[in-house]
Design a protein around this motif. Structure first.
Motif, PDB file in Angstrom:
ATOM      1  N   SER A  10     -12.347  -9.512 -45.638  1.00 27.24           N
ATOM      2  CA  SER A  10     -12.607  -9.358 -44.154  1.00 27.24           C
ATOM      3  C   SER A  10     -13.149  -7.889 -43.857  1.00 27.24           C
ATOM      4  O   SER A  10     -13.662  -7.522 -42.941  1.00 27.24           O
ATOM      5  CB  SER A  10     -11.159  -9.453 -43.288  1.00 27.24           C
ATOM      6  OG  SER A  10     -10.346  -8.473 -43.952  1.00 27.24           O
ATOM      7  N   ASP A  70     -11.468 -11.457 -27.364  1.00 24.79           N
ATOM      8  CA  ASP A  70     -10.246 -12.235 -28.025  1.00 24.79           C
ATOM      9  C   ASP A  70     -10.304 -13.435 -27.226  1.00 24.79           C
ATOM     10  O   ASP A  70     -10.862 -13.366 -26.067  1.00 24.79           O
ATOM     11  CB  ASP A  70      -9.072 -11.558 -28.157  1.00 24.79           C
ATOM     12  CG  ASP A  70      -8.610 -11.044 -26.793  1.00 24.79           C
ATOM     13  OD1 ASP A  70      -8.002 -11.758 -25.928  1.00 24.79           O
ATOM     14  OD2 ASP A  70      -8.384  -9.778 -26.408  1.00 24.79           O
ATOM     15  N   ASP A  71      -9.442 -14.549 -27.518  1.00 20.94           N
ATOM     16  CA  ASP A  71      -9.746 -15.791 -26.802  1.00 20.94           C
ATOM     17  C   ASP A  71      -8.879 -15.603 -25.330  1.00 20.94           C
ATOM     18  O   ASP A  71      -9.503 -16.349 -24.361  1.00 20.94           O
ATOM     19  CB  ASP A  71      -8.928 -16.929 -27.537  1.00 20.94           C
ATOM     20  CG  ASP A  71      -9.577 -17.368 -28.811  1.00 20.94           C
ATOM     21  OD1 ASP A  71     -10.704 -16.848 -28.957  1.00 20.94           O
ATOM     22  OD2 ASP A  71      -9.119 -18.068 -29.791  1.00 20.94           O
ATOM     23  N   SER A 126     -16.454 -17.891 -37.483  1.00 23.32           N
ATOM     24  CA  SER A 126     -15.722 -17.700 -38.861  1.00 23.32           C
ATOM     25  C   SER A 126     -15.660 -18.983 -39.534  1.00 23.32           C
ATOM     26  O   SER A 126     -15.741 -19.019 -40.643  1.00 23.32           O
ATOM     27  CB  SER A 126     -14.396 -16.878 -38.545  1.00 23.32           C
ATOM     28  OG  SER A 126     -13.688 -17.664 -37.815  1.00 23.32           O
ATOM     29  N   GLU A 128     -11.889 -17.634 -31.774  1.00 20.65           N
ATOM     30  CA  GLU A 128     -11.139 -17.350 -32.908  1.00 20.65           C
ATOM     31  C   GLU A 128     -10.536 -18.630 -33.438  1.00 20.65           C
ATOM     32  O   GLU A 128     -10.420 -18.651 -34.552  1.00 20.65           O
ATOM     33  CB  GLU A 128     -10.099 -15.893 -32.718  1.00 20.65           C
ATOM     34  CG  GLU A 128     -10.931 -14.752 -32.138  1.00 20.65           C
ATOM     35  CD  GLU A 128      -9.850 -13.915 -31.806  1.00 20.65           C
ATOM     36  OE1 GLU A 128      -8.630 -14.197 -31.655  1.00 20.65           O
ATOM     37  OE2 GLU A 128     -10.024 -12.598 -31.529  1.00 20.65           O
ATOM     38  N   ASP A 129      -9.936 -19.142 -32.494  1.00 21.21           N
ATOM     39  CA  ASP A 129      -8.971 -20.316 -33.028  1.00 21.21           C
ATOM     40  C   ASP A 129      -9.621 -21.604 -32.555  1.00 21.21           C
ATOM     41  O   ASP A 129      -9.944 -21.885 -31.315  1.00 21.21           O
ATOM     42  CB  ASP A 129      -7.535 -20.304 -32.521  1.00 21.21           C
ATOM     43  CG  ASP A 129      -6.494 -21.345 -33.109  1.00 21.21           C
ATOM     44  OD1 ASP A 129      -7.189 -22.399 -33.506  1.00 21.21           O
ATOM     45  OD2 ASP A 129      -5.515 -21.086 -32.830  1.00 21.21           O
ATOM     46  N   THR A 165     -16.676 -21.492 -33.151  1.00 21.97           N
ATOM     47  CA  THR A 165     -15.916 -20.641 -34.060  1.00 21.97           C
ATOM     48  C   THR A 165     -16.905 -20.241 -35.281  1.00 21.97           C
ATOM     49  O   THR A 165     -16.778 -20.699 -36.289  1.00 21.97           O
ATOM     50  CB  THR A 165     -14.795 -21.553 -34.440  1.00 21.97           C
ATOM     51  OG1 THR A 165     -15.159 -22.674 -35.186  1.00 21.97           O
ATOM     52  CG2 THR A 165     -13.709 -21.677 -33.498  1.00 21.97           C
ATOM     53  N   ASN A 211     -17.551 -12.897 -26.137  1.00 24.94           N
ATOM     54  CA  ASN A 211     -17.266 -12.553 -27.331  1.00 24.94           C
ATOM     55  C   ASN A 211     -15.964 -11.537 -27.956  1.00 24.94           C
ATOM     56  O   ASN A 211     -15.688 -10.815 -28.426  1.00 24.94           O
ATOM     57  CB  ASN A 211     -18.460 -11.604 -28.064  1.00 24.94           C
ATOM     58  CG  ASN A 211     -18.134 -11.458 -29.516  1.00 24.94           C
ATOM     59  OD1 ASN A 211     -17.757 -12.252 -30.408  1.00 24.94           O
ATOM     60  ND2 ASN A 211     -18.432 -10.086 -30.059  1.00 24.94           N
TER      61      ASN A 211
END
Length: 556
Positions: free
Chosen positions: A403, A186-187, A231, A211-212, A229, A184
């Motif tokens: 956010s 960043d990518d 989000s 994230e992307d 993803t 979990n």
């Protein structure tokens, strides 16, 4: 070697080295000033003694009178330097040093991992999953590189390993025995973790939260079992809640045709329905409608009998003939079904909400503090001028995709005060803040942790362990043991938390029944409730799904 020292140790060494330097420099300047400004020379040792006494604030003995302005300014300055050392030395230098020496060290290597789940980096997206793992008794370990976060997690009773993979690759030793891995970060850090785990021979499932969406295929190529993803899933869930075109409020409603409907009404505190028992209101007898249940605080509560009380501020779900529903509107405020959907916040979640709403043919008005070709109103959602420009009072729904949780809670209160009748849907990062959003006036709130938790729990535990929301369904069923009984007098609500809203008899759909009405064997019943409630109904009344006839002629 110096690079391996902790920050508190480096600070303490810098202090120890700086004190003699400052004393020496102060003594030399003092000796120069006393010789050439005061014309009262002091030797080197006396000058250094004066500097030490001043820096440590212990006093000056008999050497405490100066007449030259520059000398007085220097003495005052050096006194302030001494006070600064005194104020900073303990909280900044000594306390952190001793805390690190006496504080329990965080483990830097994995424990025995057999039967455990390893979570790489903690955050809102895995918060709900962690609670679910604790509930079902599945052991887990959190690999965290932020020391403060690691200590907070340890204080909460979690098994934590502290360290950075790029500096300590050996800390993954033993990961091969883990039940599952979740990353979990960043990518880029996710990709590194996945590759290092596979290089160590781990063959089990690795679930990654990206994230992307464009990074999903590369992560799967380097070893991830599945990449999600959250989000974007969260954005889709919020859009579905805002638009009936994406997700109808009652699945299967089309079975009733155009003569019968199901409507939502917000029960204002001044409404005659507020705080009343269904047994006292007798909505079926007096108004020809059936109360299915009510949404309150984001949860749907089925109407379970005459003692069910309608809450002020709740959204009431009512079924009946369209003319009867129109009469009920006079007692409660109907939710607006037409008008644009206002989306506040155009980040990753907001973009997904707008994308899905546009795909469904909805009109949107986007608010954001930053200008963008897709932003319709540039401004602050907390300001009434922005709300007026976005025509919030004319909207069918408002989606707060902010956010920041604090901003989201306050924005919910502001929008609810400005437009009390508009449906208000909000996103949140931390699941504990969902309750605060409901207190502030949100009709529906959803956190990224709930979404990610539901996805991950499904894959890890084989079940939808965390329910995002309860969905109402309309079932077309055969009478079963309801034959010869009145649809409203068979204690359907009390036994199953569902309701018979209509009966199909021949070519007619009946929604109002006189006291002598009885269900016949060739009737078809329409039952409305949650999935759980409908399952109870089918068992309790031995009902089966009724096939819809291809044409009326087939019944003759």
């Amino acid at each position: 070697m110096a690079a391996q020292l902790k920050r508190s140790t480096k600070r303490l060494l810098a202090l120890i080295l700086s004190i003699p330097v400052v004393i020496l420099a102060g003594g030399l300047i003092y000796m120069f000033g006393m010789t050439y400004l005061e014309h009262a020379p002091r030797d080197f040792l006396a000058s250094v003694e004066w500097a030490a006494e001043t820096l440590t604030t212990t006093g000056y003995g008999s050497d405490a009178r100066w007449t030259h302005p520059l000398m007085i300014v220097f003495v005052i300055f050096f006194q302030l330097v001494g006070m600064s050392f005194y104020v900073l030395i303990f909280p900044v230098f000594f306390l952190p040093y001793f805390e690190e020496r006496f504080e329990a060290r965080l483990p830097g290597s994995l424990p025995e991992m057999a039967g455990r789940v390893l979570i790489h980096r903690y955050g809102p997206a895995v918060d709900s999953l962690v609670e679910e793992l604790r509930r079902v008794g599945t052991a887990f370990v959190v690999l965290e590189q932020d020391e403060r976060q690691a200590r907070r997690l340890r204080d909460r009773g979690y098994d934590v390993v502290f360290g950075a993979l790029d500096e300590q690759p050996g800390m993954l030793s033993g990961v091969e025995a883990a039940q599952a891995l979740i990353t979990n970060a960043d990518d880029h850090a996710d990709a590194t973790f996945i590759m290092m785990a596979r290089e160590r021979g781990y063959t089990g499932p690795i679930l990654a939260l990206a994230e992307d969406p464009l990074h999903r295929p590369p992560m799967e190529k380097i070893g991830a079992t599945a990449v999600f993803t959250p989000s974007h899933v969260l954005g889709a869930a919020l859009a579905a809640r805002a638009s009936a075109r994406i997700s109808p409020k009652v699945e299967g409603l089309q079975l009733l045709g155009e003569r019968v409907g199901i409507a939502d009404f917000r029960v204002q505190a001044s409404s005659p329905l507020a705080r009343q028992r269904l047994g006292d209101l007798r909505m079926r007898a007096h108004h020809g409608v059936t109360v299915i249940g009510q949404w309150n605080g984001g949860r749907f509560a089925s109407a379970e009998g005459p003692d069910t009380r309608i809450e002020a501020g709740a959204i009431l779900v009512v079924a009946g003939a369209l003319a009867n529903l129109a009469r009920v509107e006079r007692m409660a405020t109907p939710l607006r079904l037409h008008g644009p959907i206002v989306v506040a916040g155009y980040g990753a979640v907001g973009r997904k909400v707008v994308e899905m709403l546009h795909d469904a043919g909805e009109t949107t008005i986007v608010i954001d503090v930053r200008a963008d070709p897709e932003v319709d109103v540039v401004g602050n959602i907390l300001e009434h001028a922005t709300l007026e420009h976005a025509r919030v009072r004319n909207a069918s729904a408002v989606v707060l995709a902010l956010s920041n949780d604090s901003a989201g809670v306050f924005a919910t209160a502001v929008v609810r005060d400005y437009a009390p009748e508009v449906r208000l849907i909000a996103r949140v990062n931390l699941a504990p803040n969902v309750a605060r959003l409901y207190q502030a006036g949100a009709d529906f709130a959803l956190s990224v942790g709930q979404v990610a938790g539901q996805i991950l729990a499904h894959h890890l535990l084989g079940e939808s362990a965390i329910t995002v929301e309860q969905r109402l369904k309309l079932a077309r069923v055969a009478p079963g043991t309801m034959v010869g009984r009145h649809p409203w007098k068979a204690e359907v609500r009390e036994k199953t938390a569902s309701a018979v809203v209509a009966v199909e008899r021949g070519t007619e759909v009946l929604v109002e029944f006189d006291p002598e009405f009885q269900v016949r064997a060739d009737d078809v019943l329409f039952v409305c409730g949650t999935t759980t409630g409908l399952d109870k109904y089918m068992r309790e009344f031995r009902a089966t799904s009724a096939e819809r006839p291809a044409a009326p002629a087939a019944r003759s």
